[in-house]
Enzyme design. Sequence first.
Site, mmCIF file in Angstrom:
data_model
loop_
_atom_site.group_PDB
_atom_site.id
_atom_site.type_symbol
_atom_site.label_atom_id
_atom_site.label_comp_id
_atom_site.label_asym_id
_atom_site.label_seq_id
_atom_site.Cartn_x
_atom_site.Cartn_y
_atom_site.Cartn_z
ATOM 1 N N VAL A 202 0.805 -1.037 -0.140
ATOM 2 C CA VAL A 202 -0.002 0.075 -0.064
ATOM 3 C C VAL A 202 0.830 1.191 0.155
ATOM 4 O O VAL A 202 1.635 1.436 0.864
ATOM 5 C CB VAL A 202 -0.873 0.040 1.371
ATOM 6 N N HIS A 203 0.783 2.019 -1.237
ATOM 7 C CA HIS A 203 1.674 3.269 -0.988
ATOM 8 C C HIS A 203 1.092 4.359 -1.546
ATOM 9 O O HIS A 203 1.333 5.512 -1.750
ATOM 10 C CB HIS A 203 2.886 3.054 -1.508
ATOM 11 N N ARG A 204 -0.122 4.222 -2.503
ATOM 12 C CA ARG A 204 -0.615 5.542 -3.070
ATOM 13 C C ARG A 204 -1.221 6.449 -2.105
ATOM 14 O O ARG A 204 -1.848 6.089 -1.361
ATOM 15 C CB ARG A 204 -1.813 4.954 -3.908
ATOM 16 N N ASP B 161 -1.564 -1.687 -4.283
ATOM 17 C CA ASP B 161 -2.365 -0.402 -5.004
ATOM 18 C C ASP B 161 -1.322 -0.107 -5.858
ATOM 19 O O ASP B 161 -1.295 0.991 -6.852
ATOM 20 C CB ASP B 161 -2.773 0.698 -4.327
#
Length: 379
Positions: free
Chosen positions: A227-229, A298
């Site tokens: 998860v990084h967006r 993501d």
Amino acid sequence: MLIWIKAARYIRLSRRDSLANSLMRICTVVGARPQFIKAGAVSPALKAAGIQETVVHAGQHYDDGLSAIFFEELGLAAPARNLLAGSGSHAEQTGRIMRRLEAYLDDIPSFDAILVYGDTNSTLAGALVAAKANIPLAHVEAGLRSWDRSMPEEVNRIVTDCLSTLLLAPTQTAVHNLEAAGLGHATELVGDVMLDAVRHFAPRAEARAPLNQITAHASGTYALATVHRAANTDTPSRLDGIFGALGQLPWPVLLPLHPRTRARLTSIAVPTNVEVMDPIGYLSMLTLQKHARTILTDSGGIQKEAYWHGIPCITLRENTEWTETLEHGWNHCVGADPASILHATQTPPTGPRRPLGAAPDGGSASAAIARALIRNHRR
Ligand code: UD1
């Protein structure tokens, strides 16, 4: 005899080609993790084709775990210059890269083309500087669209595509998007360089980063998540939803974490089955993907890697640029809603995968890119 004549002619032509190519000098601008991986596939192909490449690192990613490890694992030459742009708002970061890249190009003139990858702020900055300096611009991974302009990457892609003189499209869908935008004249279908990278590096991953050196979990017994967006990390309700869903999965969840997401963990309860890890390099990532039961992400690139490995993927966004992966339920775009995420993990694929990202001639996308650059240089 005929074979000998043909071979001699081929050798003469190849020599002539490589003589002409040695006159071609390109400047590649990379700045963030996925671009290092793409360069890991393309740079050797450029070299093999006799193109002289100078790599400039924008410095968008600077932590060792997001940058140095990729140069080391992928065998990339150290960049000729690091612009040390660092983090900041989109305008600050893009502007800083632009100013420093422009100054670098003033110092080292006479590049025949600038090559950029993907959709990051480094890509956008490289594209704008090239266009204003009247240097031909080649865009690898051109034509992808999520049709969601709230994503900074979508804005970066659209602008970069419009400014490019050579649009190197990974898939037929990307070609259609470029044609619909009136950019078909500059477009070439070359295939996906991420597929080149997987094919080249996956066998090494098993040797250099075996599963038992990364985790104690056995193959097929864990889920892998990333998860990084900004849309997920900077919206507390979305991040709560994602972590809530991960906590309800019946398996351990390995979560190599981008620093942006880690910074948010202070306000989030991490479920007990979720094992937070530091960011990992490309080889370890390939190993973890290959042995995962399912992948939740993501990231754009990881959706494709899951598909190539044949591992079901759940995309923690409402849309994807890689619509081909949705066919037969190999990928589900479910956003951050816990019920939808859990339902997707219980919905296995219903049919076979189709080839995705193959180069049209059956060779590598990287070699096709080198050939396209040379052809355009001679025009
Ligand atoms: C960028 C790309 C994204 C790509 C991703 C790959 C843009 C707009 N986004 O997102 O498309 O999928 O790279 O990972 O270009 N940070 C560190 N150390 C670093 C770099 C960043 O701690 O080495 C932290 C900083 O707090 C920074 C934040 O991460 O503010 C976000 O970094 P940034 O480069 O702006 O975007 P990414 O989320 O990495």
